[in-house]
Design a protein around this motif. Structure first.
Motif, PDB file in Angstrom:
ATOM      1  N   LEU A  19       0.802  -1.233   0.000  1.00 21.62           N
ATOM      2  CA  LEU A  19       0.000   0.000   0.000  1.00 21.62           C
ATOM      3  C   LEU A  19       0.831   1.279   0.000  1.00 21.62           C
ATOM      4  O   LEU A  19       0.319   2.348  -0.309  1.00 21.62           O
ATOM      5  CB  LEU A  19      -0.967  -0.018   1.194  1.00 21.62           C
ATOM      6  CG  LEU A  19      -2.054  -1.108   1.099  1.00 21.62           C
ATOM      7  CD1 LEU A  19      -2.966  -1.053   2.331  1.00 21.62           C
ATOM      8  CD2 LEU A  19      -2.887  -0.981  -0.169  1.00 21.62           C
ATOM      9  N   GLU A  22       0.440   3.573  -3.095  1.00 20.69           N
ATOM     10  CA  GLU A  22      -0.857   4.040  -3.586  1.00 20.69           C
ATOM     11  C   GLU A  22      -0.926   5.566  -3.521  1.00 20.69           C
ATOM     12  O   GLU A  22      -0.579   6.163  -2.508  1.00 20.69           O
ATOM     13  CB  GLU A  22      -1.996   3.437  -2.746  1.00 20.69           C
ATOM     14  CG  GLU A  22      -2.203   1.959  -2.954  1.00 20.69           C
ATOM     15  CD  GLU A  22      -2.563   1.617  -4.396  1.00 20.69           C
ATOM     16  OE1 GLU A  22      -3.309   2.390  -5.037  1.00 20.69           O
ATOM     17  OE2 GLU A  22      -2.087   0.576  -4.889  1.00 20.69           O
ATOM     18  N   VAL A  26      -5.256   5.523   1.613  1.00 20.91           N
ATOM     19  CA  VAL A  26      -6.083   4.382   2.026  1.00 20.91           C
ATOM     20  C   VAL A  26      -6.357   4.569   3.518  1.00 20.91           C
ATOM     21  O   VAL A  26      -5.415   4.625   4.318  1.00 20.91           O
ATOM     22  CB  VAL A  26      -5.350   3.039   1.773  1.00 20.91           C
ATOM     23  CG1 VAL A  26      -6.203   1.854   2.227  1.00 20.91           C
ATOM     24  CG2 VAL A  26      -4.964   2.910   0.297  1.00 20.91           C
ATOM     25  N   LYS A  31      -6.904  -0.429   6.033  1.00 17.37           N
ATOM     26  CA  LYS A  31      -5.637  -1.149   6.276  1.00 17.37           C
ATOM     27  C   LYS A  31      -5.804  -2.117   7.440  1.00 17.37           C
ATOM     28  O   LYS A  31      -5.330  -3.256   7.394  1.00 17.37           O
ATOM     29  CB  LYS A  31      -4.514  -0.161   6.598  1.00 17.37           C
ATOM     30  CG  LYS A  31      -4.135   0.723   5.425  1.00 17.37           C
ATOM     31  CD  LYS A  31      -3.024   1.668   5.848  1.00 17.37           C
ATOM     32  CE  LYS A  31      -2.677   2.635   4.743  1.00 17.37           C
ATOM     33  NZ  LYS A  31      -1.828   3.731   5.198  1.00 17.37           N
ATOM     34  N   LEU A 285      -9.635  -0.590  -3.919  1.00 15.05           N
ATOM     35  CA  LEU A 285      -8.772   0.246  -4.760  1.00 15.05           C
ATOM     36  C   LEU A 285      -9.384   0.472  -6.144  1.00 15.05           C
ATOM     37  O   LEU A 285      -8.877   1.275  -6.927  1.00 15.05           O
ATOM     38  CB  LEU A 285      -7.385  -0.405  -4.901  1.00 15.05           C
ATOM     39  CG  LEU A 285      -6.579  -0.527  -3.593  1.00 15.05           C
ATOM     40  CD1 LEU A 285      -5.330  -1.387  -3.802  1.00 15.05           C
ATOM     41  CD2 LEU A 285      -6.182   0.860  -3.060  1.00 15.05           C
TER      42      LEU A 285
END
Ligand code: HMG
Ligand code: MG
Length: 305
Positions: A19, A22, A26, A31, A285
């Motif tokens: 992650l 990204e 997020v 998570k 995502l």
């Protein structure tokens, strides 16, 4: 035919290595849910956090929130990256079980990733290593660009061996040989792993392969042949390194588990639950999972249209 290990440890690095790259933030709750699904699948080691500068890697800024919210599965090691004492103090406060010092076999990458030379990084890691020992935390060393560097090109097995030696002398419990940009091929992998194993116990060396050139699974198989029994992978093949342009994610965990099952190698992990976790994070995502095995297994389950 080479005798392969009977069992391997798979370290799930998706929540961190996956992650970290990204662009869109997020949320910590997503998570946390991902880490909980993964611990539910049976991973003994999950890389869940990185206590690094939020200016360098903004996505990891919520690491303390994630570590505070996860359900700790007894016996699971939750690891956190700690480049310096500021990172170590944060990891200790967050109750990480293992701290990860991360250096490089390439001078150029060391400068780009952690803003110092290899020698300076080892000096910095020394205080982290001492503090880890003092507080009874496991210490892992990760060596980037062990097979090639996006800035300097070739990296020799001798320079990998040199950093392995230095990390061993710092007292690392485990050392990762990492293909940051996914350029390694099978024979080269064996050469580097065998060279590293002359400096450090082969049972505590790990293969960390990114899949940029589609070679990661072959490189894991090649590593099995020379006796490596710890591998890093990322659910849904998430990831990349922000300081290694163009590098894609780690090898997908689902693909590794599928191969291990076929080889009769024990992992202690429930592939079905990992497939669910992969679909969960990919849906969040908004893109298809990068795991070939994960997508195939999910498609097989779906009712016919
Ligand atoms: P620096 O700028 O040289 O650090 O960065 P500094 O000590 O001069 O401090 C500058 C500022 O950063 C200060 O803030 C510090 O407080 C802050 P200011 O006073 O300017 O507001 N700072 C920190 N903040 C939070 N946590 C910390 C921390 N340390 C300093 N621990 C540093 C040096 C190492 C911090 C920086 O370069 C950094 O954070 N780099 C991290 C890069 C990174 O996370 N890369 C990805 C992970 S590695 C990877 O993915 C490879 C791996 O998967 C294996 C593979 O595939 O190769 C592991
Ligand atoms: Mg990596």
């Amino acid at each position: 035919m080479a005798i392969l290990p009977k069992q391997v440890k798979i370290v799930e690095v998706g929540p961190r290595d996956g992650l970290q790259n990204e662009k869109e933030s997020v949320p910590a709750a997503v998570k946390t849910a991902l880490v909980n699904r993964l611990s539910g699948a049976g991973f003994r080691n999950i890389e869940a956090a990185a206590f690094v500068s939020p200016r360098w890697v903004p996505q990891m800024a919520t690491s303390a929130d994630v570590m505070a919210a996860i359900d700790r599965r007894p016996g699971t090691i939750y690891s956190a990256l700690t480049p310096n004492m500021q990172g170590f103090d944060a990891a200790l406060a967050a109750r990480a079980d293992e701290v990860v010092i991360f250096g490089s076999a390439s001078e150029a990458f060391s400068q780009k990733n952690i803003n110092c030379s290899i020698a300076e990084s080892i000096a910095r890691f020394d205080s982290v290593a001492q503090a880890a020992r003092q507080h009874g935390l496991r210490l892992r060393g990760s060596i980037s660009c062990a097979f090639g560097c996006p800035y300097q090109g070739e990296v020799s097995p001798e320079s990998v061996a040199d950093v392995v030696r230095r990390m061993r002398d710092l007292g690392c419990d485990e050392i990762d040989i990492a293909d940051t940009i996914g350029v390694a091929t099978a024979r080269q992998t064996q050469t580097v792993m065998e060279r590293a194993a002359r400096e450090f116990s082969i049972d505590a060396l790990a293969g960390h392969f990114h899949d940029t050139y589609g070679q990661a699974l072959a490189n894991i198989y090649a590593s099995l042949e020379v006796g490596i029994s710890i591998y890093h992978s990322s659910v849904a093949g998430l990831g990349g390194c922000p300081y290694a342009k163009g590098a894609t994610g780690n090898i997908a965990t689902e693909d590794v588990l599928y191969m291990m099952e076929g080889l009769g190698i024990e992992t202690g992990i429930d592939l079905d639950i990992v497939v669910d976790a992969g679909q969960f994070i990919s849906q969040f995502l908004g893109r298809k999972s990068a795991s070939r095995a994960g997508n195939a297994l999910a498609a097989k389950r779906a009712p016919p249209q």
